[in-house]
Design an enzyme around this catalytic site. Structure first.
Site, mmCIF file in Angstrom:
data_model
loop_
_atom_site.group_PDB
_atom_site.id
_atom_site.type_symbol
_atom_site.label_atom_id
_atom_site.label_comp_id
_atom_site.label_asym_id
_atom_site.label_seq_id
_atom_site.Cartn_x
_atom_site.Cartn_y
_atom_site.Cartn_z
ATOM 1 C CD GLU A 114 54.203 -47.677 -14.209
ATOM 2 O OE1 GLU A 114 54.095 -46.964 -13.183
ATOM 3 O OE2 GLU A 114 55.281 -47.919 -14.751
ATOM 4 C CE LYS A 116 49.137 -39.014 -10.355
ATOM 5 N NZ LYS A 116 49.004 -38.943 -8.938
ATOM 6 C CG ASP A 118 44.511 -40.904 -4.397
ATOM 7 O OD1 ASP A 118 45.476 -40.187 -4.084
ATOM 8 O OD2 ASP A 118 43.328 -40.536 -4.301
ATOM 9 C CE1 TYR A 226 56.351 -44.099 -8.128
ATOM 10 C CE2 TYR A 226 54.310 -44.987 -7.251
ATOM 11 C CZ TYR A 226 55.304 -44.032 -7.236
ATOM 12 O OH TYR A 226 55.258 -43.021 -6.322
ATOM 13 C CE LYS A 313 45.360 -35.399 -10.427
ATOM 14 N NZ LYS A 313 45.656 -35.514 -9.003
ATOM 15 C CB CYS A 407 19.716 -31.854 20.901
ATOM 16 S SG CYS A 407 19.479 -33.542 20.361
ATOM 17 C CB CYS A 410 16.593 -34.384 23.632
ATOM 18 S SG CYS A 410 18.232 -33.657 23.827
ATOM 19 C CB CYS A 425 23.072 -33.789 22.027
ATOM 20 S SG CYS A 425 21.793 -33.926 23.288
ATOM 21 C CB CYS A 431 19.480 -37.197 23.862
ATOM 22 S SG CYS A 431 19.430 -36.806 22.123
#
Ligand code: IVH
Length: 683
Positions: A114, A116, A118, A226, A313, A407, A410, A425, A431
Site C-alpha cells: 500500500e 504510505k 504522509d 488502511y 521509505k 532593510c 530602503c 521592515c 520601502c
C-alpha cells in the site's frame, strides 16, 4: 409542527442531503444547484434546533461543523496505535521477507503493498454502524477525541451502509491535506500576514486539532483507510478486510496490490517513487503487510511495531551544492525572507538555483555560512530546502553568517516582535517593495479590480516616480503615461522584453482607474491592505461602522464589539489609523472620489433598525441565527458580540445562557423574542 411529523421530515431531509452529497463528492455528478442544496441543509439545521431530540449522530448537518471545543477529551486506544519498522534499502526488504518465511516455515508469503500516506493517523470507532468517536494517535496509548472535526470529512461515512454491521468496528487510516489546497491555504495565510504551514502534514494535523469545526469544514481534508479492527467479524486476510470495508462505503484507495516476492514489491516501490509526483497528496513510501491474518497473529508485535509489516521509505532526494550568496526579499507586509543562491544543481527532475532559508533562526540553527557546501532536499516534495551543511568541506577561515540589520531595499532598521520568527521592515510607507506590493494588492481583482494595470505596469509607474502611494494613481495624466518604457530581463539574464505604453494602453489604464471609483466601500477598505483585514473582515467592518470616518474614530472596545473581530485585528486597525501619513493619504483618496461610505442600497433594505445594536443569542425556531443577523443588517441595524450598556436589544432564542440573560436584565436592555423581532421589521 408535531414531533412525529418533524422526525419524519428530518429523516427524509437527511436522506435527500446524503444522496446529493454522494452525487457531488463521490460521483462528481451534482443534480441540484449549490443554492438548493444549501436550502435543504438550512431547513434540516432549523428542524434539528427545534427538535434537538432528533439530532442524530449521523446527521449530514454534522459535516458543516459549528461545534467549539475548548479542549479535547482523551480516549485510551483499545489496541495501541503502533508505528511501523522503517527501511530504506532493498536488502533490508529481502531480510524482512526471509524472517517472515523462516518464522512461518513456508516458501512463499502473500504481501499487500500500500502507499504510505504522509498525514496524520486517525482511529474511527463505529458503534452499531454509527461513527461514535474519531481519535488521534496521541502517544500511541491514548489520543484526542476529535470527532466533530473528523465528521466534516465527506468521505468518512457517518453511518455505515449495511444491514449487517458489527456492534463495534474500528478502522484506522490517515487524514491528509491535498497538495493543491495546501498551496492555496498558505497563500491565503501569507496574504493575511500569518505564518504558513511548513508542509501538508502539518496543515492536516493543525486542522484536525482546531477548536472551531466550522473552520475545519471549510478545509478539504481527505481520509484514506488502511486497517480494519473488528472483534466480531473475522476475515482471512488483510486484503479481504479492506475489500469488506470498501463495501461498507469506506475510502480504501485502489492503489494496493498483492505480491509474492520482493522483486514484484520492489517494482511497485519504484513505480510509485516516480508516480508520486502526480498524486494530489503526499506519500513518503510504501507499506508492505503480510496478507494472511492467521500468519499475522503468529508473528505478533514487538514493543513498538508489528512483525508482519514494514515501511519502505523513499529517500528524500538530496543533493550537495555550494551556497553562493543570500538575498533578502521584502514582502508586501514588510516581512523579510532570506533566500539562498545556490550553484545550479539537478534535483528530482528540476534545476534548483534558489532555496528559502525562512528566517534568522533557521540560518543560526543550521550554522550555514557563505561558500559552504550545503545539502538540499525537496521539502514536502514541493519547495527545495536546505537541510544541512557539509562541515568537513568547510573552509577554515569561514565566519558565522551575520543577519542583516537594515532593510536591503530602503535601509530602515529591521524590527522583530517577540515570539515571531520573521524580521520586518517597519518603513511601510516608503520601502519600495512594500509600496509596489500595496499597489498590486490595491488594483487586484478582489480589491479595486483595475485589470488594465498588471504587475509589470505597476513597476513601470513606480520606477518612473509616478506612483509612490495609492492616491498617486488618481493623479495620473495621459501625457505622463504615453511613451513610458521599461525593459524586463528574465531571471537567467538571457531574454528580455520591453514594455512601452502606447495610446491604447494609456486609455485603458486611465479608464480602469476611473471606473474603480465606483467600487463600494467594503472593497475600498479591503484594498487599503490593512494587516489582518481580509475580504470578509473588511465587509464586516464596513457594514458595522458604515463609513471610514466612523471606523477611524472607533475605539479598541468598539472594534472588538463587532461580531467576529478579535484583539489582533482591532490592534492592527488602530495602528493603521494612528499614523498621520495614513490619515493624509486617506484624505487624498477621498478627494479623488472613492467611496468612503456604504451606499444606501448596499446598506439596507429598510432603515427601520438604523443605528440600533443587537446581540443575538440562542437557538431560534423560524430562522437560523445567521438569517437573523443578516436581517438585522439589511434593515440598518448592527450585530455586536457582547452585551453592554450601549446594546439596544437582545434577541433571545432557546438555550440562551443564563448569565447573558441576567446581564441584559440588569442593564434594562429590552429582550426580544423571535416573533417580536419579526414583527419589528415587517410592520
Ligand atoms: S499500517 C500497526 N498502513 O505510518 C500498524 N500505516 O509508522 C498500523 N501510515 O502511524 C499502520 N500509510 O500513520 C499503515 N498504508 C498504511 C499507512 C500507514 C501511512 C502511517 C500511519 C502510522 C505510521 C507508521
Amino acid at each position: 409542527m408535531k414531533a412525529e411529523e418533524a422526525k419524519h421530515k428530518i429523516i427524509e431531509l437527511s436522506a435527500q442531503i446524503n444522496k446529493h452529497n454522494l452525487l457531488y463528492y463521490n460521483q462528481s455528478n451534482p443534480v441540484i444547484s449549490d443554492y438548493d442544496f444549501d436550502m435543504l441543509l438550512e431547513e434540516l439545521i432549523r428542524l434539528e434546533h427545534e427538535f434537538p431530540e432528533f439530532r442524530f449522530a449521523d446527521s449530514p448537518t454534522q459535516r458543516v461543523g459549528g461545534s467549539i471545543s475548548k479542549s479535547f477529551d482523551q480516549h485510551i486506544h483499545q489496541n495501541p496505535m503502533l508505528s511501523l519498522g522503517n527501511t530504506y534499502s532493498k536488502e533490508e526488504l529481502v531480510e524482512f521477507d526471509q524472517r517472515v518465511k523462516k518464522f512461518a516455515q513456508v516458501d512463499q508469503v502473500d504481501y499487500v503493498c500500500e502507499l504510505k500516506y504522509d498525514g496524520v493517523a486517525i482511529s474511527l470507532i463505529y458503534k452499531n454502524g454509527v461513527l461514535d468517536k474519531a481519535v488521534t494517535r496521541g502517544d500511541g496509548v491514548k489520543g484526542d477525541v476529535v470527532t466533530n472535526n473528523i465528521k466534516t470529512i465527506r468521505t468518512i461515512p457517518l453511518r455505515i451502509k449495511s444491514d449487517a454491521v458489527p456492534e463495534e468496528l474500528e478502522l484506522r487510516g490517515e487524514v491528509l491535506f491535498p497538495k493543491d489546497a495546501f498551496l492555496k491555504l498558505n497563500a491565503a495565510r501569507e496574504e493575511l500576514g500569518e505564518a504558513p504551514f511548513a508542509n501538508p502534514r502539518n496543515a492536516a494535523s493543525g486542522t484536525i486539532k482546531m477548536q472551531d469545526s466550522s473552520i475545519v469544514a471549510k478545509r478539504p481534508l481527505e481520509c484514506f483507510l488502511y486497517y480494519v479492527i473488528s472483534a466480531e467479524k473475522e476475515f482471512e486476510s488483510h486484503y479481504q478486510s479492506l475489500e469488506y470495508a470498501k463495501t461498507l462505503g469506506f475510502n480504501i484507495p485502489n492503489t494496493m496490490a498483492i505480491y509474492q516476492n520482493i522483486d514484484g514489491i520492489f517494482e511497485f516501490i519504484q513505480d510509485w517513487a516516480k508516480a508520486k509526483e502526480n498524486l494530489n497528496f503526499e506519500i513518503d513510501g510504501v507499506v508492505i503487510k503480510v496478507n494472511d491474518f492467521a500468519l499475522q497473529k503468529r508473528l505478533g508485535f514487538t514493543a513498538k511495531s508489528p512483525r508482519w509489516a514494514i515501511a519502505y521509505k523513499f529517500k528524500a532526494e538530496r543533493v550537495e551544492t555550494r551556497l553562493i550568496s543570500v538575498d533578502f526579499q521584502v514582502g508586501r507586509t514588510g516581512a523579510i525572507t532570506p533566500v539562498a543562491n545556490l550553484e545550479p544543481v539537478q534535483l528530482a527532475g528540476t534545476t534548483v538555483k534558489r532555496a528559502s532559508l525562512h528566517n534568522a533562526d533557521i540560518i543560526e540553527q543550521l550554522d550555514i555560512r557563505l561558500n559552504d557546501l550545503v545539502y538540499v532536499e525537496k521539502g514536502g516534495e514541493i519547495i527545495p530546502k536546505i537541510v544541512g551543511v557539509n562541515r568537513e568541506a568547510r573552509n577554515a577561515e569561514s565566519k558565522p553568517f551575520t543577519y542583516i540589520e537594515r532593510c536591503p531595499e530602503c535601509g530602515a532598521l529591521l524590527t522583530r516582535n517577540e515570539g515571531e520568527a520573521n524580521h520586518y521592515c517597519p518603513n511601510q510607507l516608503s520601502c519600495p517593495p512594500q509600496i509596489k506590493g500595496r499597489i498590486e494588492h490595491f488594483i487586484s481583482r478582489k480589491a479595486m479590480n483595475i485589470d488594465s494595470l498588471g504587475e509589470g505596469k505597476v513597476e513601470l509607474l513606480f520606477d518612473n516616480g509616478l506612483v509612490k502611494k495609492l492616491s498617486d494613481l488618481f493623479q495620473l495624466k495621459h501625457d505622463d503615461l504615453l511613451g513610458l518604457e521599461k525593459t524586463f530581463v528574465s531571471d537567467d539574464g538571457l531574454t528580455s522584453k520591453t514594455m512601452s505604453l502606447r495610446e491604447k494602453s494609456v486609455e485603458n489604464i486611465l479608464a480602469g482607474i476611473e471606473k474603480s471609483k465606483q467600487m463600494p466601500f467594503p472593497k475600498v477598505l479591503y484594498a487599503l491592505g490593512i494587516r489582518y483585514v481580509g475580504e470578509t473582515t473588511a465587509k464586516k467592518l464596513a457594514k458595522h461602522f458604515k463609513s471610514m470616518d466612523q471606523l477611524q474614530k472607533a475605539s479598541f472596545e468598539a472594534l472588538i464589539d463587532v461580531d467576529e473581530i478579535g484583539d489582533k485585528i482591532a490592534e492592527s486597525v488602530l495602528a493603521y489609523f494612528a499614523d498621520d501619513r495614513t490619515v493624509d493619504e486617506l484624505a487624498l483618496l477621498k478627494e479623488a472620489g472613492l467611496h468612503f461610505e456604504l451606499l444606501e442600497d448596499e446598506n439596507a433594505d429598510s432603515a427601520i433598525l438604523n443605528g440600533k445594536s443587537f446581540v443575538v443569542s440562542g437557538v431560534f425556531e423560524k430562522l437560523s441565527r445567521n438569517e437573523i443577523k443578516e436581517l438585522i443588517e439589511k434593515n440598518g441595524g448592527r450585530n455586536v458580540g457582547s452585551i453592554s450598556a450601549k446594546t439596544d436589544y437582545v434577541l433571545a432564542g432557546a438555550n440562551m445562557g443564563p448569565a447573558k440573560l441576567k446581564k441584559a436584565e440588569a442593564l434594562h436592555i429590552p429582550i426580544l423574542s423571535e416573533d417580536e423581532f419579526i414583527n419589528m421589521i415587517t410592520t
